[in-house]
Design an enzyme around this catalytic site. Structure first.
Site, PDB file in Angstrom:
ATOM      1  N   ARG A  10      58.043  38.624  29.136  1.00  0.00           N
ATOM      2  CA  ARG A  10      57.899  37.392  29.917  1.00  0.00           C
ATOM      3  C   ARG A  10      56.796  36.513  29.329  1.00  0.00           C
ATOM      4  NH1 ARG A  10      57.117  37.906  36.319  1.00  0.00           N
ATOM      5  NH2 ARG A  10      54.967  38.378  35.740  1.00  0.00           N
ATOM      6  N   LYS A  50      55.259  31.288  33.411  1.00  0.00           N
ATOM      7  CA  LYS A  50      54.076  31.652  34.191  1.00  0.00           C
ATOM      8  C   LYS A  50      52.888  30.908  33.574  1.00  0.00           C
ATOM      9  CE  LYS A  50      52.263  35.762  36.464  1.00  0.00           C
ATOM     10  NZ  LYS A  50      52.257  35.205  37.800  1.00  0.00           N
ATOM     11  N   GLU A 107      60.758  30.945  46.637  1.00  0.00           N
ATOM     12  CA  GLU A 107      59.893  32.132  46.628  1.00  0.00           C
ATOM     13  C   GLU A 107      58.636  31.790  47.407  1.00  0.00           C
ATOM     14  OE1 GLU A 107      58.464  32.907  42.615  1.00  0.00           O
ATOM     15  OE2 GLU A 107      58.422  30.756  42.195  1.00  0.00           O
TER      16      GLU A 107
HETATM   17  N1  PXG Z   1      56.356  34.331  42.071  1.00  0.00           N
HETATM   18  C1  PXG Z   1      55.235  33.737  41.629  1.00  0.00           C
HETATM   19  C2  PXG Z   1      55.126  32.265  41.706  1.00  0.00           C
HETATM   20  C3  PXG Z   1      54.208  34.518  41.097  1.00  0.00           C
HETATM   21  O1  PXG Z   1      53.083  33.940  40.649  1.00  0.00           O
HETATM   22  C4  PXG Z   1      55.523  36.497  41.517  1.00  0.00           C
HETATM   23  C5  PXG Z   1      56.521  35.664  42.026  1.00  0.00           C
HETATM   24  C6  PXG Z   1      55.770  37.965  41.441  1.00  0.00           C
HETATM   25  O2  PXG Z   1      55.994  38.349  40.075  1.00  0.00           O
HETATM   26  P1  PXG Z   1      55.631  39.817  39.557  1.00  0.00           P
HETATM   27  O3  PXG Z   1      56.086  39.822  38.148  1.00  0.00           O
HETATM   28  O4  PXG Z   1      54.151  39.989  39.721  1.00  0.00           O
HETATM   29  O5  PXG Z   1      56.404  40.772  40.407  1.00  0.00           O
HETATM   30  C7  PXG Z   1      54.347  35.915  41.024  1.00  0.00           C
HETATM   31  C8  PXG Z   1      53.245  36.729  40.441  1.00  0.00           C
HETATM   32  C9  PXG Z   1      47.454  36.176  42.615  1.00  0.00           C
HETATM   33  C10 PXG Z   1      48.491  36.447  41.603  1.00  0.00           C
HETATM   34  O6  PXG Z   1      46.296  36.084  42.197  1.00  0.00           O
HETATM   35  C11 PXG Z   1      49.844  36.387  41.910  1.00  0.00           C
HETATM   36  C12 PXG Z   1      50.786  36.634  40.909  1.00  0.00           C
HETATM   37  C13 PXG Z   1      50.370  36.926  39.683  1.00  0.00           C
HETATM   38  C14 PXG Z   1      49.045  36.986  39.404  1.00  0.00           C
HETATM   39  C15 PXG Z   1      48.093  36.741  40.361  1.00  0.00           C
HETATM   40  O7  PXG Z   1      47.764  36.078  43.807  1.00  0.00           O
HETATM   41  N2  PXG Z   1      52.105  36.546  41.243  1.00  0.00           N
END
Ligand code: PXG
Length: 285
Positions: free
Chosen positions: A52, A151, A184
Site C-alpha cells: 500500500r 494514504k 468510512e
Molecule cells: N480509513 C482511514 C481513512 C484510515 O486512515 C483505516 C481506514 C484503516 O486502515 P488499516 O489499514 O489501518 O486497517 C485508516 C487507518 C490514527 C491513525 O492516528 C489511524 C489510521 C492510521 C494511522 C493512524 O488514528 N487509520
C-alpha cells in the site's frame, strides 16, 4: 535509553530526530504514511502495508529512495532497536526539503521516517460497551480531488470530520462520499451485519482499503460468514443488526449507535463479538 527514531537509514534519539521546516511534507502535506501494528514482535501484514505504501507513492509520483525489501528490514530493525514487541509503527515518507512554492521538482531527498512506539488504543471500555458515532457533514474527499486510496499526509478531510464527532461527544465519525453513500470513518473502515451477512462499502466508495478490513473479510470467509462489499447508505446503517469499525490501531471495535439512534438492540452484537475474538487470535497466529 530514549526512543530511537529512524530517519533515512540512521537512528536518532527522539529528542534529536528532526526534519527541515522546508520539507514539503510539512509545508504542503506532500507525502504518504502507514500505520502498522506488531504483536509479539511480528508486524501484522507487513507486506500488505509495504504494497500500500509503495502504491500510494506511485499514485503521487513520489520515488521512495529504498526498495520494499530494505524498507521491511528497516521497520523490523526499528522495532528491534527499541526492544518493542507489541507496538505501533508509523512510517512516513515526505517529498523532502524544497523551496517555498508547490513545485515538487524543487525538492530533494525524500525523507523516510520510522517511529515505533507504544500504542494508545481506544479505552478498553469501548470494546465492551461499543462506540457511539455521528454522521459528519464533511464528506470524504472526492476521489478525483485526492483519492482516499492514497494514504497521504493530507488528513485535514478526516480531521474536520473528527472535530465534528468530538463536538458531538463522539470519538469517531462516519463519513459519506460525494454521492451520499457510506464511505468510512475518519481513521477506520466500517462494517454492518444485516440478516447474518457481513457488509462493507466497496473500494470504489472512496475509502482507504484498510488492511484490517481485508483481514476481517478473510476471517469471515474462513468462518463461513457470508460477506459482501456493497454500496451502503446511511439508511442501511440505521436499520442494521450490528455495526463495527476496523483499523490497525482500533483493531475491531463495536458501534452501538449512530446519530443517537441505537443499532439493532443497542448492544454489542454476537457476530461482532465473534469477529473481535477471531481477530485477536489471528494477529497472534
Ligand atoms: N480509513 C482511514 C481513512 C484510515 O486512515 C483505516 C481506514 C484503516 O486502515 P488499516 O489499514 O489501518 O486497517 C485508516 C487507518 C490514527 C491513525 O492516528 C489511524 C489510521 C492510521 C494511522 C493512524 O488514528 N487509520
Amino acid at each position: 535509553m530514549s526512543l530511537q527514531i529512524y530517519i533515512n537509514g540512521t537512528f536518532y534519539d527522539k529528542e534529536n530526530a528532526k526534519i527541515s521546516v522546508y520539507d514539503h511534507g510539512l509545508l504542503y502535506g506532500d507525502g504518504i504514511f502507514e500505520g502498522m501494528r506488531s504483536y509479539s514482535g511480528k508486524v501484522f501484514r507487513l507486506s500488505e502495508h509495504m504494497d500500500r505504501l509503495y502504491e500510494s507513492a506511485r499514485a503521487i509520483c513520489l520515488q521512495i529512495p529504498i526498495s520494499k525489501e530494505q524498507m521491511e528490514a528497516d521497520v523490523i530493525e526499528t522495532l528491534r532497536r527499541n526492544n518493542l514487541s507489541d507496538a505501533y509503527i508509523r512510517l512516513v515518507v515526505t517529498r523532502g526539503a524544497g523551496s517555498l512554492g508547490l513545485d515538487p521538482n524543487r525538492t530533494s531527498n525524500p525523507q523516510v521516517i520510522i517511529i515505533a512506539d507504544h500504542i494508545a488504543l481506544y479505552p478498553a471500555e469501548y470494546y465492551e460497551t461499543g462506540l457511539k458515532i455521528i454522521t459528519a457533514s464533511t464528506i470524504r474527499n472526492h476521489p478525483a480531488a485526492l483519492s482516499p486510496r492514497v494514504k497521504s499526509l493530507n488528513y485535514l478531510n478526516n480531521i474536520m470530520a473528527k472535530i465534528e464527532g468530538q463536538q458531538a461527544g463522539c470519538v469517531e465519525a462516519l463519513m459519506l462520499n460525494h454521492k451520499g453513500e457510506v464511505a468510512e470513518c475518519t481513521g477506520d473502515n466500517i462494517f454492518i451485519i444485516k440478516r447474518e451477512q457481513l457488509l462493507t462499502p466497496p473500494k470504489d466508495a472512496g475509502i482507504l482499503e484498510g488492511i484490517t478490513r481485508n483481514a476481517v473479510l478473510g476471517l469471515a470467509r474462513s468462518l463461513g460468514i457470508p460477506a459482501q462489499e456493497i454500496t451502503l447508505t446511511r439508511h442501511d446503517l440505521l436499520v442494521a443488526d450490528e455495526c463495527f469499525l476496523t483499523g490497525s490501531a482500533a483493531e475491531v471495535i463495536p458501534v452501538i449507535s449512530i446519530d443517537g439512534r441505537p443499532i439493532g438492540d443497542g448492544k454489542v452484537g454476537p457476530i461482532t463479538k465473534k469477529l473481535m475474538t477471531e481477530f485477536k487470535a489471528l494477529v497472534h497466529r
